[in-house]
Design an enzyme around this catalytic site. Structure first.
Site, PDB file in Angstrom:
ATOM      1  N   ASP A 124       0.870  -1.179   0.000  1.00  0.00           N
ATOM      2  CA  ASP A 124       0.000   0.000   0.000  1.00  0.00           C
ATOM      3  C   ASP A 124       0.905   1.227   0.000  1.00  0.00           C
ATOM      4  O   ASP A 124       1.818   1.321   0.829  1.00  0.00           O
ATOM      5  CB  ASP A 124      -0.889  -0.025   1.247  1.00  0.00           C
ATOM      6  CG  ASP A 124      -2.008   0.995   1.213  1.00  0.00           C
ATOM      7  OD1 ASP A 124      -1.757   2.144   0.788  1.00  0.00           O
ATOM      8  OD2 ASP A 124      -3.123   0.654   1.626  1.00  0.00           O
ATOM      9  N   ILE A 125       0.692   2.158  -0.924  1.00  0.00           N
ATOM     10  CA  ILE A 125       1.561   3.343  -0.975  1.00  0.00           C
ATOM     11  C   ILE A 125       1.160   4.407   0.054  1.00  0.00           C
ATOM     12  O   ILE A 125       1.850   5.404   0.210  1.00  0.00           O
ATOM     13  CB  ILE A 125       1.670   3.959  -2.383  1.00  0.00           C
ATOM     14  CG1 ILE A 125       0.313   4.394  -2.904  1.00  0.00           C
ATOM     15  CG2 ILE A 125       2.370   2.994  -3.331  1.00  0.00           C
ATOM     16  CD1 ILE A 125       0.409   5.296  -4.117  1.00  0.00           C
ATOM     17  N   GLU A 152     -12.667   3.040  -0.733  1.00  0.00           N
ATOM     18  CA  GLU A 152     -11.883   3.993  -1.517  1.00  0.00           C
ATOM     19  C   GLU A 152     -11.665   3.574  -2.966  1.00  0.00           C
ATOM     20  O   GLU A 152     -11.489   4.417  -3.830  1.00  0.00           O
ATOM     21  CB  GLU A 152     -10.549   4.300  -0.827  1.00  0.00           C
ATOM     22  CG  GLU A 152      -9.643   3.106  -0.576  1.00  0.00           C
ATOM     23  CD  GLU A 152     -10.022   2.225   0.606  1.00  0.00           C
ATOM     24  OE1 GLU A 152      -9.585   1.065   0.603  1.00  0.00           O
ATOM     25  OE2 GLU A 152     -10.756   2.646   1.510  1.00  0.00           O
ATOM     26  N   HIS A 204     -10.587  -5.750  -2.246  1.00  0.00           N
ATOM     27  CA  HIS A 204      -9.208  -5.829  -1.786  1.00  0.00           C
ATOM     28  C   HIS A 204      -9.156  -6.090  -0.288  1.00  0.00           C
ATOM     29  O   HIS A 204     -10.035  -5.697   0.457  1.00  0.00           O
ATOM     30  CB  HIS A 204      -8.398  -4.586  -2.160  1.00  0.00           C
ATOM     31  CG  HIS A 204      -8.957  -3.288  -1.682  1.00  0.00           C
ATOM     32  ND1 HIS A 204     -10.067  -2.702  -2.261  1.00  0.00           N
ATOM     33  CD2 HIS A 204      -8.568  -2.453  -0.696  1.00  0.00           C
ATOM     34  CE1 HIS A 204     -10.326  -1.560  -1.642  1.00  0.00           C
ATOM     35  NE2 HIS A 204      -9.434  -1.389  -0.683  1.00  0.00           N
ATOM     36  N   HIS A 246      -6.623  -5.836   3.080  1.00  0.00           N
ATOM     37  CA  HIS A 246      -5.430  -5.222   3.675  1.00  0.00           C
ATOM     38  C   HIS A 246      -4.803  -6.233   4.621  1.00  0.00           C
ATOM     39  O   HIS A 246      -5.484  -6.756   5.505  1.00  0.00           O
ATOM     40  CB  HIS A 246      -5.811  -3.986   4.495  1.00  0.00           C
ATOM     41  CG  HIS A 246      -6.395  -2.863   3.709  1.00  0.00           C
ATOM     42  ND1 HIS A 246      -5.657  -1.777   3.307  1.00  0.00           N
ATOM     43  CD2 HIS A 246      -7.663  -2.649   3.265  1.00  0.00           C
ATOM     44  CE1 HIS A 246      -6.446  -0.931   2.656  1.00  0.00           C
ATOM     45  NE2 HIS A 246      -7.665  -1.442   2.615  1.00  0.00           N
TER      46      HIS A 246
END
Length: 130
Positions: free
Chosen positions: A28-29, A87, A92, A94
Site C-alpha cells: 500500500d503506498i 476507496e 481488496h 489489507h
C-alpha cells in the site's frame, strides 16, 4: 478500469509482493505501518463478498502465504486483516502488521516512505516468500 486493474496491468508502477493467475499483492503506498500490503483479485469485482465463490478460498490461501512472509519480515505480534473497500471499487484485502488493534485504525496518519524504504520492505517480504 480501476486503479488496481491498472496496477495489475503494469500501467501504474507498484511494489509487487506476489502474483499468480488470479491474484496480485503489492505494498500500500499510503501504509498505516511498514509492510501494509494489499491483496486483490485480478478480476474486477466491486465488493469483497461479491468475489466469485470459486475464488474465495484461493484468495485466502494466497493471502495466507503473504501474511506469513510479512510477519517474518516486519516486527509485529500478528498480521491483521481488514476489508473496507470504500476507496477503490475493486475488492481488496489489507494485510497489516500489528502490535495493537489501534495499528489498524484507518484514521491514523499514514506513513510517508521514500521509494528506497518501500523497496527495502518489498525485498524483505519477497525474501521470506522464497
Amino acid at each position: 478500469m480501476t486503479i488496481f486493474s491498472k496496477i495489475i496491468a503494469g500501467e501504474i508502477p507498484s511494489y509487487k509482493i506476489a502474483e499468480n493467475d488470479k491474484f496480485y499483492a503489492f505494498l500500500d503506498i499510503f501504509p498505516l505501518v511498514e509492510g501494509h500490503t494489499l491483496v486483490v483479485p485480478k478480476v474486477e469485482t466491486d465488493k469483497f463478498f461479491d468475489v466469485a465463490d470459486e475464488y474465495m478460498s484461493e484468495y485466502l490461501v494466497f493471502a495466507k502465504r503473504i501474511a506469513h512472509a510479512i510477519e517474518k519480515a516486519v516486527p509485529c505480534n500478528r498480521i491483521g486483516v481488514s476489508v473496507v473497500g470504500l476507496e477503490v471499487p475493486h475488492a481488496h484485502m489489507h494485510l497489516i502488521p500489528i502490535n495493537s488493534a489501534n495499528d489498524m485504525n484507518f484514521a491514523n496518519a499514514k506513513l510517508k516512505l521514500s521509494p528506497e524504504e518501500f523497496k527495502k520492505i518489498q525485498d524483505r517480504i519477497i525474501k521470506e516468500l522464497r
